[in-house]
Design a protein around this motif. Structure first.
Motif, PDB file in Angstrom:
ATOM      1  N   LEU B  28       0.825  -1.207   0.000  1.00 36.85           N
ATOM      2  CA  LEU B  28       0.000   0.000   0.000  1.00 36.85           C
ATOM      3  C   LEU B  28       0.859   1.257   0.000  1.00 36.85           C
ATOM      4  N   ASN B  29       1.944   1.215   0.771  1.00 31.83           N
ATOM      5  CA  ASN B  29       2.794   2.398   0.861  1.00 31.83           C
ATOM      6  C   ASN B  29       3.478   2.719  -0.457  1.00 31.83           C
ATOM      7  N   ALA B  30       3.688   1.688  -1.241  1.00 31.03           N
ATOM      8  CA  ALA B  30       4.356   1.918  -2.521  1.00 31.03           C
ATOM      9  C   ALA B  30       3.390   2.492  -3.562  1.00 31.03           C
ATOM     10  N   ALA B  31       2.117   2.399  -3.268  1.00 33.66           N
ATOM     11  CA  ALA B  31       1.128   2.829  -4.260  1.00 33.66           C
ATOM     12  C   ALA B  31       0.793   4.301  -4.101  1.00 33.66           C
ATOM     13  N   THR B  32       0.371   4.909  -5.179  1.00 35.81           N
ATOM     14  CA  THR B  32      -0.222   6.238  -5.086  1.00 35.81           C
ATOM     15  C   THR B  32      -1.686   6.105  -5.487  1.00 35.81           C
ATOM     16  N   TYR B  33      -2.466   7.039  -4.967  1.00 35.04           N
ATOM     17  CA  TYR B  33      -3.893   6.978  -5.174  1.00 35.04           C
ATOM     18  C   TYR B  33      -4.254   8.063  -6.172  1.00 35.04           C
ATOM     19  N   ARG B  34      -5.019   7.696  -7.186  1.00 36.60           N
ATOM     20  CA  ARG B  34      -5.288   8.674  -8.220  1.00 36.60           C
ATOM     21  C   ARG B  34      -6.744   8.639  -8.657  1.00 36.60           C
ATOM     22  N   GLN B  35      -7.254   9.818  -8.988  1.00 39.50           N
ATOM     23  CA  GLN B  35      -8.617   9.931  -9.504  1.00 39.50           C
ATOM     24  C   GLN B  35      -8.523  10.207 -10.998  1.00 39.50           C
ATOM     25  N   ILE B  36      -9.416   9.625 -11.736  1.00 38.72           N
ATOM     26  CA  ILE B  36      -9.361   9.805 -13.187  1.00 38.72           C
ATOM     27  C   ILE B  36     -10.763  10.080 -13.705  1.00 38.72           C
ATOM     28  N   ALA B  37     -10.855  11.022 -14.622  1.00 41.19           N
ATOM     29  CA  ALA B  37     -12.165  11.375 -15.171  1.00 41.19           C
ATOM     30  C   ALA B  37     -12.581  10.375 -16.245  1.00 41.19           C
ATOM     31  N   GLU B  38     -13.865  10.290 -16.435  1.00 36.33           N
ATOM     32  CA  GLU B  38     -14.416   9.426 -17.476  1.00 36.33           C
ATOM     33  C   GLU B  38     -13.817   9.799 -18.823  1.00 36.33           C
ATOM     34  N   GLY B  39     -13.453   8.791 -19.578  1.00 32.35           N
ATOM     35  CA  GLY B  39     -12.941   9.050 -20.908  1.00 32.35           C
ATOM     36  C   GLY B  39     -11.432   9.190 -20.989  1.00 32.35           C
ATOM     37  N   MET B  40     -10.782   9.366 -19.842  1.00 34.46           N
ATOM     38  CA  MET B  40      -9.329   9.480 -19.850  1.00 34.46           C
ATOM     39  C   MET B  40      -8.713   8.102 -20.084  1.00 34.46           C
ATOM     40  N   THR B  41      -7.544   8.083 -20.706  1.00 30.27           N
ATOM     41  CA  THR B  41      -6.917   6.785 -20.937  1.00 30.27           C
ATOM     42  C   THR B  41      -5.792   6.549 -19.937  1.00 30.27           C
ATOM     43  N   LEU B  42      -5.744   5.351 -19.392  1.00 31.01           N
ATOM     44  CA  LEU B  42      -4.680   4.991 -18.451  1.00 31.01           C
ATOM     45  C   LEU B  42      -3.396   4.690 -19.207  1.00 31.01           C
ATOM     46  N   PHE B  43      -3.554   3.987 -20.306  1.00 35.77           N
ATOM     47  CA  PHE B  43      -2.402   3.721 -21.167  1.00 35.77           C
ATOM     48  C   PHE B  43      -2.884   3.287 -22.540  1.00 35.77           C
ATOM     49  N   HIS B  44      -2.000   3.404 -23.506  1.00 36.50           N
ATOM     50  CA  HIS B  44      -2.321   3.008 -24.869  1.00 36.50           C
ATOM     51  C   HIS B  44      -1.669   1.680 -25.214  1.00 36.50           C
ATOM     52  N   GLN B  45      -2.352   0.952 -26.048  1.00 36.55           N
ATOM     53  CA  GLN B  45      -1.763  -0.258 -26.615  1.00 36.55           C
ATOM     54  C   GLN B  45      -0.405   0.081 -27.231  1.00 36.55           C
ATOM     55  N   GLY B  46       0.620  -0.700 -26.875  1.00 38.39           N
ATOM     56  CA  GLY B  46       1.942  -0.458 -27.427  1.00 38.39           C
ATOM     57  C   GLY B  46       2.845   0.366 -26.528  1.00 38.39           C
ATOM     58  N   ASP B  47       2.260   1.078 -25.554  1.00 36.72           N
ATOM     59  CA  ASP B  47       3.073   1.852 -24.615  1.00 36.72           C
ATOM     60  C   ASP B  47       3.972   0.943 -23.788  1.00 36.72           C
ATOM     61  N   ALA B  48       5.087   1.490 -23.360  1.00 37.97           N
ATOM     62  CA  ALA B  48       5.927   0.746 -22.424  1.00 37.97           C
ATOM     63  C   ALA B  48       5.159   0.622 -21.107  1.00 37.97           C
ATOM     64  N   PRO B  49       5.211  -0.548 -20.466  1.00 39.49           N
ATOM     65  CA  PRO B  49       4.413  -0.791 -19.272  1.00 39.49           C
ATOM     66  C   PRO B  49       5.053  -0.143 -18.061  1.00 39.49           C
ATOM     67  N   SER B  50       4.782   1.119 -17.864  1.00 35.45           N
ATOM     68  CA  SER B  50       5.438   1.824 -16.770  1.00 35.45           C
ATOM     69  C   SER B  50       4.630   1.797 -15.484  1.00 35.45           C
ATOM     70  N   GLN B  51       3.352   1.492 -15.562  1.00 40.87           N
ATOM     71  CA  GLN B  51       2.537   1.509 -14.357  1.00 40.87           C
ATOM     72  C   GLN B  51       1.534   0.376 -14.287  1.00 40.87           C
ATOM     73  N   LEU B  52       1.289  -0.042 -13.056  1.00 43.46           N
ATOM     74  CA  LEU B  52       0.250  -1.032 -12.789  1.00 43.46           C
ATOM     75  C   LEU B  52      -0.867  -0.347 -12.015  1.00 43.46           C
ATOM     76  N   PHE B  53      -2.109  -0.707 -12.325  1.00 38.50           N
ATOM     77  CA  PHE B  53      -3.248  -0.066 -11.665  1.00 38.50           C
ATOM     78  C   PHE B  53      -4.144  -1.090 -10.997  1.00 38.50           C
ATOM     79  N   GLN B  54      -4.719  -0.682  -9.879  1.00 32.65           N
ATOM     80  CA  GLN B  54      -5.807  -1.472  -9.340  1.00 32.65           C
ATOM     81  C   GLN B  54      -7.021  -0.571  -9.238  1.00 32.65           C
ATOM     82  N   VAL B  55      -8.101  -1.010  -9.841  1.00 32.56           N
ATOM     83  CA  VAL B  55      -9.320  -0.224  -9.787  1.00 32.56           C
ATOM     84  C   VAL B  55      -9.868  -0.267  -8.365  1.00 32.56           C
ATOM     85  N   VAL B  56     -10.139   0.891  -7.792  1.00 33.13           N
ATOM     86  CA  VAL B  56     -10.766   0.948  -6.463  1.00 33.13           C
ATOM     87  C   VAL B  56     -12.259   1.200  -6.641  1.00 33.13           C
ATOM     88  N   THR B  57     -12.582   2.252  -7.395  1.00 36.18           N
ATOM     89  CA  THR B  57     -13.976   2.465  -7.778  1.00 36.18           C
ATOM     90  C   THR B  57     -13.998   2.870  -9.245  1.00 36.18           C
TER      91      THR B  57
END
Lengths: 229, 229
Positions: B28-57
DNA sequence: CGTGCTCTTTGCGCTTGCGCAAACAAGTCC
DNA sequence: GGACTTGTTTGCGCAAGCGCAAAGAGCACG
């Protein structure tokens, strides 16, 4: 288990990648070596995942029957590949049946042993993760191909994959032979073998492949790649 | 990162399963918490995998374009699910694009941090392995469905999956609404949205579902299950 | 309240690929 | 060699699902 250290180098991209001597030895010592005759099954779809296998020589066919009874060939697994990894690492019943398409020699680990090794040696866990991830990626690829591409493109892809995996060089091109039948290609592509036969015949007329019984010689891989898009 | 210990219990079957207090805290301490608006993209196909996400809501849509340009929706990811796990754990470019279908709150880890955590805490590695394995199994299932089952069976399956994942109970049955359109169902099933519409209309006539704009109410799940075979 | 936008439905013709039947190889086993 | 098995090809008719066009239905915004 008296296998020379070099033999580990064969297992590129598998459990043995980038391990130090001690870890690799622990892994090898935990394995048993087994020979299997053509046609024997390693495990059945739905079985409890009691063993993990690594193909040393030979060829294993992974296939799956869906609820309505029709067969799907997921893939062939050749030397160096891990058979059963998804099920064993996840402790979930095998999602497919594995049958030796040729006589095989295999490294075998008991499920509990391999899970223990994974728990004890982080590099092994890391390799396991990469292997399973690779399988996932492969399946994602196939899902998109199946839902987006047409039959010809998919079959071309299957042919190229088979060529690189089980193909042998011949004077005219790469030769896909014996255990692989039109039926297998059909099940890998998601069509009937009639359709496979028709498409291949058309390609033969265009000099892209040459055909024979249980034999496809890929003459112009680049044209297939182009069709596969 | 001040999140109560109970909140980890929500994340069943994910990275946080069966961890001792210390390990869970490290994660948990290593994670950051982020809010994202509808329609925003977390990452694109082909991007370097720089981040892992866990959906909270919220809800994330994973989709993929194949070489010929056509879209495929792989799946929706809801609370507790790990987005990007295959790519990050394997250090391979994202095989799909992730877009927030609803406003989301997410836990985010940098790729190197999460790999480090995996390396350091075997239970985390074990959880990662299970998650990726689950994804692989799911895709295997879909491959066989796509190549063996007919359109109706596949669509019935998709509908049931959606119902259990993003469905809400309503007086008449489970309701699949807003961000999910016919188009999404079409892309998940591997057909055109015309076909989806036609099949759904037929089912409505048989009282299996009720339809509306961006709305499908599943009235008789068992009949769908039967169709899905 | 109308205009525009997006999502959805439906009709119609047509292509793709399937299903079946029949015939054709190429081994294999007496 | 002849019978059998197994894999492959091909023709023909058919059905599933696609593609397009056009129209309908919610919903948002000015």
């Amino acid at each position: 288990m008296n296998q020379s250290p070099q033999s580990m180098r064969v297992c590129e991209g598998s459990l043995f990648s980038d391990l130090d001597r001690e870890t690799a030895d622990a892994l090898l010592n935990a394995a048993t070596y087994r020979q299997i005759a053509e046609g024997m099954t390693l495990f059945h779809q739905g079985d409890a995942p009691s063993q993990l296998f690594q193909v040393v020589t030979g060829l294993v066919k992974l296939s799956r029957v869906s609820t309505d009874g029709s067969q799907t060939t997921l893939r062939f697994m050749g030397p160096g590949e891990l058979v059963g990894c998804v099920a064993v690492f996840q402790q979930f019943p095998f999602p497919a049946t594995a049958i030796a398409s040729k006589p095989c020699s295999l490294l075998c680990w008991g499920a509990s042993q391999i899970l223990d090794l994974i728990h004890r040696y982080p590099p092994v866990a890391s390799n396991a993760l990469k292997t399973v991830g690779g399988r996932a990626r492969e399946m994602i690829e196939r899902v998109t191909d199946l839902s987006a591409k047409g039959v010809e493109a998919r079959l071309a892809g299957v042919l190229l994959r088979l060529a690189s995996q089980v193909g042998r060089n011949s004077p005219d091109g790469v030769e896909i032979t014996h255990p692989v039948t039109r039926n297998d290609m059909a099940e890998m592509t998601g069509v009937t073998y009639f359709t496979v036969s028709r498409v291949l015949s058309a390609w033969q007329r265009q000099q892209i492949v040459r055909l024979g019984r249980e034999r496809v010689i890929v003459i112009e891989p680049h044209r297939l790649a182009q069709i596969a898009d």
